[in-house]
Scaffold this motif. Sequence first.
Motif, PDB file in Angstrom:
ATOM      1  N   TRP A  11      11.855  35.015  86.296  1.00 49.33           N
ATOM      2  CA  TRP A  11      10.984  35.711  87.259  1.00 49.33           C
ATOM      3  C   TRP A  11      10.406  36.992  86.674  1.00 49.33           C
ATOM      4  O   TRP A  11       9.286  37.388  87.024  1.00 49.33           O
ATOM      5  CB  TRP A  11      11.781  36.023  88.532  1.00 49.33           C
ATOM      6  CG  TRP A  11      12.292  34.767  89.175  1.00 49.33           C
ATOM      7  CD1 TRP A  11      13.516  34.207  89.042  1.00 49.33           C
ATOM      8  CD2 TRP A  11      11.543  33.895  90.022  1.00 49.33           C
ATOM      9  NE1 TRP A  11      13.606  33.040  89.752  1.00 49.33           N
ATOM     10  CE2 TRP A  11      12.397  32.822  90.374  1.00 49.33           C
ATOM     11  CE3 TRP A  11      10.242  33.905  90.522  1.00 49.33           C
ATOM     12  CZ2 TRP A  11      11.994  31.786  91.191  1.00 49.33           C
ATOM     13  CZ3 TRP A  11       9.837  32.869  91.346  1.00 49.33           C
ATOM     14  CH2 TRP A  11      10.703  31.822  91.675  1.00 49.33           C
ATOM     15  N   THR A  63       4.486  35.055  87.783  1.00 53.76           N
ATOM     16  CA  THR A  63       3.986  34.402  88.995  1.00 53.76           C
ATOM     17  C   THR A  63       5.008  33.359  89.428  1.00 53.76           C
ATOM     18  O   THR A  63       5.732  32.784  88.589  1.00 53.76           O
ATOM     19  CB  THR A  63       2.629  33.721  88.767  1.00 53.76           C
ATOM     20  OG1 THR A  63       2.797  32.606  87.901  1.00 53.76           O
ATOM     21  CG2 THR A  63       1.619  34.690  88.168  1.00 53.76           C
ATOM     22  N   PRO A  64       5.094  33.079  90.718  1.00 56.79           N
ATOM     23  CA  PRO A  64       6.072  32.080  91.176  1.00 56.79           C
ATOM     24  C   PRO A  64       5.880  30.721  90.527  1.00 56.79           C
ATOM     25  O   PRO A  64       6.866  30.050  90.197  1.00 56.79           O
ATOM     26  CB  PRO A  64       5.811  32.032  92.688  1.00 56.79           C
ATOM     27  CG  PRO A  64       5.259  33.367  93.027  1.00 56.79           C
ATOM     28  CD  PRO A  64       4.436  33.764  91.837  1.00 56.79           C
ATOM     29  N   ARG A  65       4.635  30.310  90.328  1.00 57.74           N
ATOM     30  CA  ARG A  65       4.407  28.978  89.761  1.00 57.74           C
ATOM     31  C   ARG A  65       4.908  28.903  88.323  1.00 57.74           C
ATOM     32  O   ARG A  65       5.614  27.948  87.946  1.00 57.74           O
ATOM     33  CB  ARG A  65       2.911  28.640  89.808  1.00 57.74           C
ATOM     34  CG  ARG A  65       2.611  27.252  89.285  1.00 57.74           C
ATOM     35  CD  ARG A  65       1.230  26.800  89.693  1.00 57.74           C
ATOM     36  NE  ARG A  65       0.209  27.777  89.332  1.00 57.74           N
ATOM     37  CZ  ARG A  65      -1.077  27.634  89.634  1.00 57.74           C
ATOM     38  NH1 ARG A  65      -1.478  26.577  90.328  1.00 57.74           N
ATOM     39  NH2 ARG A  65      -1.954  28.542  89.282  1.00 57.74           N
ATOM     40  N   SER A 114       7.127  30.917  86.870  1.00 54.81           N
ATOM     41  CA  SER A 114       8.575  31.127  86.868  1.00 54.81           C
ATOM     42  C   SER A 114       9.317  29.860  87.267  1.00 54.81           C
ATOM     43  O   SER A 114      10.298  29.459  86.607  1.00 54.81           O
ATOM     44  CB  SER A 114       8.924  32.268  87.829  1.00 54.81           C
ATOM     45  OG  SER A 114       8.292  33.467  87.440  1.00 54.81           O
ATOM     46  N   MET A 115       8.865  29.223  88.340  1.00 63.32           N
ATOM     47  CA  MET A 115       9.533  27.998  88.777  1.00 63.32           C
ATOM     48  C   MET A 115       9.329  26.866  87.788  1.00 63.32           C
ATOM     49  O   MET A 115      10.202  25.999  87.619  1.00 63.32           O
ATOM     50  CB  MET A 115       9.006  27.601  90.157  1.00 63.32           C
ATOM     51  CG  MET A 115       9.403  28.590  91.261  1.00 63.32           C
ATOM     52  SD  MET A 115       8.685  28.212  92.868  1.00 63.32           S
ATOM     53  CE  MET A 115       9.514  26.662  93.220  1.00 63.32           C
ATOM     54  N   VAL A 140      15.746  30.154  92.650  1.00 62.88           N
ATOM     55  CA  VAL A 140      14.423  30.080  93.294  1.00 62.88           C
ATOM     56  C   VAL A 140      14.375  30.973  94.523  1.00 62.88           C
ATOM     57  O   VAL A 140      13.406  31.719  94.737  1.00 62.88           O
ATOM     58  CB  VAL A 140      14.095  28.620  93.661  1.00 62.88           C
ATOM     59  CG1 VAL A 140      12.875  28.559  94.577  1.00 62.88           C
ATOM     60  CG2 VAL A 140      13.826  27.815  92.396  1.00 62.88           C
ATOM     61  N   GLY A 143      14.323  34.620  93.445  1.00 60.61           N
ATOM     62  CA  GLY A 143      13.037  34.964  92.847  1.00 60.61           C
ATOM     63  C   GLY A 143      11.925  35.067  93.862  1.00 60.61           C
ATOM     64  O   GLY A 143      11.117  36.004  93.829  1.00 60.61           O
ATOM     65  N   LEU A 144      11.852  34.091  94.772  1.00 60.97           N
ATOM     66  CA  LEU A 144      10.811  34.141  95.804  1.00 60.97           C
ATOM     67  C   LEU A 144      10.991  35.356  96.708  1.00 60.97           C
ATOM     68  O   LEU A 144      10.006  35.987  97.121  1.00 60.97           O
ATOM     69  CB  LEU A 144      10.840  32.856  96.631  1.00 60.97           C
ATOM     70  CG  LEU A 144      10.389  31.575  95.898  1.00 60.97           C
ATOM     71  CD1 LEU A 144      10.529  30.376  96.817  1.00 60.97           C
ATOM     72  CD2 LEU A 144       8.955  31.713  95.404  1.00 60.97           C
ATOM     73  N   TRP A 145      12.230  35.683  97.022  1.00 61.19           N
ATOM     74  CA  TRP A 145      12.475  36.879  97.826  1.00 61.19           C
ATOM     75  C   TRP A 145      12.002  38.133  97.100  1.00 61.19           C
ATOM     76  O   TRP A 145      11.375  39.013  97.702  1.00 61.19           O
ATOM     77  CB  TRP A 145      13.958  36.971  98.147  1.00 61.19           C
ATOM     78  CG  TRP A 145      14.325  38.270  98.825  1.00 61.19           C
ATOM     79  CD1 TRP A 145      14.179  38.588 100.134  1.00 61.19           C
ATOM     80  CD2 TRP A 145      14.895  39.421  98.183  1.00 61.19           C
ATOM     81  NE1 TRP A 145      14.619  39.869 100.375  1.00 61.19           N
ATOM     82  CE2 TRP A 145      15.053  40.411  99.187  1.00 61.19           C
ATOM     83  CE3 TRP A 145      15.271  39.718  96.872  1.00 61.19           C
ATOM     84  CZ2 TRP A 145      15.587  41.670  98.901  1.00 61.19           C
ATOM     85  CZ3 TRP A 145      15.794  40.965  96.595  1.00 61.19           C
ATOM     86  CH2 TRP A 145      15.946  41.920  97.603  1.00 61.19           C
ATOM     87  N   HIS A 167       9.677  38.352  94.788  1.00 56.14           N
ATOM     88  CA  HIS A 167       8.215  38.380  94.781  1.00 56.14           C
ATOM     89  C   HIS A 167       7.666  38.777  96.146  1.00 56.14           C
ATOM     90  O   HIS A 167       6.659  39.487  96.231  1.00 56.14           O
ATOM     91  CB  HIS A 167       7.673  37.019  94.363  1.00 56.14           C
ATOM     92  CG  HIS A 167       7.478  36.871  92.893  1.00 56.14           C
ATOM     93  ND1 HIS A 167       6.309  37.194  92.256  1.00 56.14           N
ATOM     94  CD2 HIS A 167       8.329  36.450  91.916  1.00 56.14           C
ATOM     95  CE1 HIS A 167       6.426  36.975  90.965  1.00 56.14           C
ATOM     96  NE2 HIS A 167       7.649  36.509  90.725  1.00 56.14           N
ATOM     97  N   SER A 168       8.315  38.306  97.192  1.00 53.78           N
ATOM     98  CA  SER A 168       7.857  38.684  98.528  1.00 53.78           C
ATOM     99  C   SER A 168       7.998  40.181  98.757  1.00 53.78           C
ATOM    100  O   SER A 168       7.104  40.827  99.321  1.00 53.78           O
ATOM    101  CB  SER A 168       8.654  37.909  99.583  1.00 53.78           C
ATOM    102  OG  SER A 168       8.301  38.324 100.881  1.00 53.78           O
TER     103      SER A 168
END
Length: 409
Positions: free
Chosen positions: A106, A111-113, A115-116, A156, A159-161, A163-164
């Motif tokens: 991350w 970016t999320p895409r 990173s994932m 995931v 990481g998404l948290w 980024h949010s």
Amino acid sequence: MTALADPLADAFWARSLRRWNTVCWALFGAMAVGLVLAAPPGGSTYRALALLGCVVLCYAVLDRFPENPVVRPRVYLSVLVLALGGLAYLGGSYAALFMVTLPHYWMFGRTPRISMGFLGVAAATTLTGALVREGWSAQYVGETMVSVLIVVAVGVLIGLWAHSVVAQSSERARLIEELERTQAELSAAHQRQGAADERERIARDIHDTLAQGFASIIVLAEAARAGLSDDPVRSTQQLRSIESTARENLAEARELVASAGRTGPGRVASGSVAQTLRRTLDRFAEDTGLAVDSDLADLDCDQQTRIALLRCTQESLANVRRHARATTVGVVLARRPYGVELEVTDDGTGFVVEESTGFGLDGMRRRLAELGGRLTVTSSVGDGTRVLATIPLPADETDEALDAFGVEA
């Protein structure tokens, strides 16, 4: 979700990376010690150490030289993915490395895409390496896949948290920046408006005091020069008026200079407003020889109201002197139930109000408007002029006036 390429996101990732560096170096060292102590010396151990060394070297270069043209974040992630697959195949501490480097996907993916994507590839290579080494038994495949998927899911979600949180922080920072920019623009606009208002005030005061005084001096000087031979006594009186007007203009000029650095109205001579206006009318009658009929109520007014009434009187008399060719002037100052009224009339030539372009009437209107008052001018060619200035009273004075007139509030 878009890339977090704004300065706040960059600062967040930089701070996060600095904080994680210390932890990473300690864990990298612990993993190396674990590989040496947990496994007997041999080719697989050395190969695992070599893979771990490649990861550590790339990470060190990326950390020390973030703008390095060779080792870029995605290059480091690619090396990390391959090393995880190799360690899983060799039976090394791939699980520990996977957990240690989980935040890096991350941090460096940005970016999320991306990173994932790297996280999914890392999970696939790790799972493949382990299955190739241990075999493709259903039980082992199930256990390994469940553990890897749990780790990936946790990564995931975290990481998404993150980024949010950064996205929300970036939006707040953007709104704060816009607010600060808007406040700066409003402050600049207020400063410009304040400067414009101050220039208008000074121009109005100059017009109502110095300009009127100089106009009087010119008229008196012309009259005195014309009457030197025929009426020396009258010329002497006019010369005294010129001297007096010049002294008053000098005092007004000094007051204007003194008031340039302060806000609020200037000052007028002491005494009631009726006394102030009466002195002005006496002076006007003496200078012009016109008949002045006045009815001035003895009112108690605040300084701003006194100044407004005096300036309106001076401007009206100046217009009579310059344009009206009148013989009689009437001035009435009275208190009405809802305000103070000043009425100036003359029997002169009159004019068309709609065609008036002078600064004087507009200046009176603006001055009265600042006090909540208004100016009404009634005139027509050949029928003289009536100027009516109305200024409202404060609430307490209004109640007193209503009582005096027998009107209930």
